[in-house]
Design an enzyme around this catalytic site. Sequence first.
Site, PDB file in Angstrom:
ATOM      1  N   ASP A  11       0.867  -1.172   0.000  1.00 20.37           N
ATOM      2  CA  ASP A  11       0.000   0.000   0.000  1.00 20.37           C
ATOM      3  C   ASP A  11       0.910   1.231   0.000  1.00 20.37           C
ATOM      4  OD1 ASP A  11      -2.120   1.681   0.081  1.00 20.37           O
ATOM      5  OD2 ASP A  11      -2.608   1.322   2.178  1.00 20.37           O
ATOM      6  N   ASP A  64      -7.678  -7.160   1.049  1.00 25.86           N
ATOM      7  CA  ASP A  64      -6.784  -7.233   2.205  1.00 25.86           C
ATOM      8  C   ASP A  64      -7.523  -6.627   3.379  1.00 25.86           C
ATOM      9  OD1 ASP A  64      -6.340  -4.290   1.337  1.00 25.86           O
ATOM     10  OD2 ASP A  64      -5.368  -4.431   3.296  1.00 25.86           O
TER      11      ASP A  64
END
EC number: 2.4.2.29
Lengths: 376, 376
Positions: A92, A271
């Site tokens: 990320d 996720d």
Amino acid sequence: MKFKLEATDPKSNARAGLVTTDHGTIETPIFMPVGTAAAVKAVHKHELIEDIKAQIILGNTYHLYLRPGLDILEKAGGLHSFNGFTRPQLTDSGGYQVYSLADSRKISESGVSFKSHIDGMKLFFTPERVMDIQRTIGADIIMAFDECTPYPCDYEYAKNSMERTHRWLKRCCERFDGTDAKYGYDQTLFPIVQGSTYTDLRKQSAEFIASQNREGNAIGGLSVGEPAEEMYAMTDVVTAILPKDKPRYLMGVGTPVNILENIALGIDMFDCVMPTRNARNGMLFTSEGIINIRNAKWQDDFSPIDPNGTSYVDSGYSKAYLRHLIISKEILGAQIASIHNLAFYLWLVGEARKHIIAGDFASWKNTMVKKLDYRL
Amino acid sequence: MKFKLEATDPKSNARAGLVTTDHGTIETPIFMPVGTAAAVKAVHKHELIEDIKAQIILGNTYHLYLRPGLDILEKAGGLHSFNGFTRPQLTDSGGYQVYSLADSRKISESGVSFKSHIDGMKLFFTPERVMDIQRTIGADIIMAFDECTPYPCDYEYAKNSMERTHRWLKRCCERFDGTDAKYGYDQTLFPIVQGSTYTDLRKQSAEFIASQNREGNAIGGLSVGEPAEEMYAMTDVVTAILPKDKPRYLMGVGTPVNILENIALGIDMFDCVMPTRNARNGMLFTSEGIINIRNAKWQDDFSPIDPNGTSYVDSGYSKAYLRHLIISKEILGAQIASIHNLAFYLWLVGEARKHIIAGDFASWKNTMVKKLDYRL
């Protein structure tokens, strides 16, 4: 990176596919365990592979930048060499921290300044810098730098933020395309759809993101407190626009029910910290419903943690013992519960995939979602 | 329980033997990992067996009495069924907590009242009650209820305390011998030599303990802050008196050097929280010396944790990665370091045993102790 769409459910938008990276192939739909700081909390790497059947894990640019730092990661030869997880990894971009660390950051057109949550050190993330950092971290899939807006978010703010995220995306793409991978394997950049819970903004953002023609696309800014129905509505709007021949990643989602519902809407990748964070607090997800192992009712239940479970902890430890460990704050309790929950999440997406391929996903999903939220 | 003395080192009092319980045979000298609350912190039971090669582990009466409590342990069918560790287990009696919880307990002739460190609940341990509790917990080897005196300790206090511990021992033996094991396997009671750092008291206590003619004997009240030389002097005095045909357990000891020196003095069994507690703080014991993994010098050392190590973590993780995990307070750091340290302790006593059997223990020990304290 390559994506092969293998099957589409006849009664929903659910898809089964294969994402191929230089570190291996991922069967979608997939759940990615979160390893924020280069480790999935309380889980050994061999447990990720052998017991949990993780195919890809996620790290976080902001955290990895602070610790161990780029110098160490570069000397190590990248994240895979550093943490020893040789399957695909995704990072990320730090965009989530723009949301979660709202009290210690400032956004401007050029980027975001943060105060480190560790020592208060100032850092400044620009789209370009975040691309450079992710080149150095070395994940297979890296994320564009965006702002994850909070919920609720007024229309004007959401619109301005989305437009800035789009401008940042152009800067990300330019930098990414102008630089090379550092460790001999390929990296790919996923842009992120924003737009809060506004249908017109989500459409606009999805169209813009699709037009960038990257190898995969993500949806951010959901699972930040909005009702599930709003999340599903936004996913539905966005997946209708995003290209079918590219994987779609819904960031930070969610409960087992959220995952199945979003698979039905055409999401391929997920996720969430929920399976590991909730594990550490004693919440277990199972195919029959949710167990709060701290409840007194489990104190003398010597049956296996989950008779339907797929990992060795499910048959190897009893509910009463796990309850004792969690109540006593024994680290082993976090270990057992984390393996259980992650193995369950991976089992769940694996079953979803089988049912998509078999063509009966929609009915299976409707049966499952009734059970998954049940409090055992 | 049976003890077979297999070999004695020609140049020291070191011994190799076999302790046989209904849960299996233990090769001595042995180190027992501490599993205070029915779990060795941060270590799975299969890791204890496969990676650490633990032959026996230790639990604590005081902690198990509070959590999970006797009711649960009895319903489980005893400690082995509860925690799933099917090899031998030993429980300390709570005598150590008479020392470590000195601020929240009161000693009288009849027993010791404690305030629970968890919720302040009052509990009263008598020698008889401690036998009953350990019958219910169900360890293979159980310990007499004693007072572990602090260091320094004035002579009068040490003498009175020792005499009371002896009186308590008679009560322990009477209760133990008048009751049966609960779960179909045998239990044995070890008495404990006390006497602080006073040679005459230690002799007197060792003679009294030996005269009770139990199947094994223990030495308590050491490793509580006294210089190592005083510890060794006391061990030497006591092992000269304790019968040779019974195992000798030195409680709560110690560093790798302490263990080798006490093996040389005729000790067969050890336990200590040091390998696990220090692991969680980033201190690693190796055959070449001690590593403080928090030191900056390890931050870009990507070599294996311990090239001489015997467990998979030693070759499977790098020093730089472990340092990052410990610094970042990742649970996985505690897991890796705990496995490493325990595997090292078990390797060390296993090597000691080999050298005793080979007849060259004394010279091997003298070489090893020079290396073990070295700061890497």
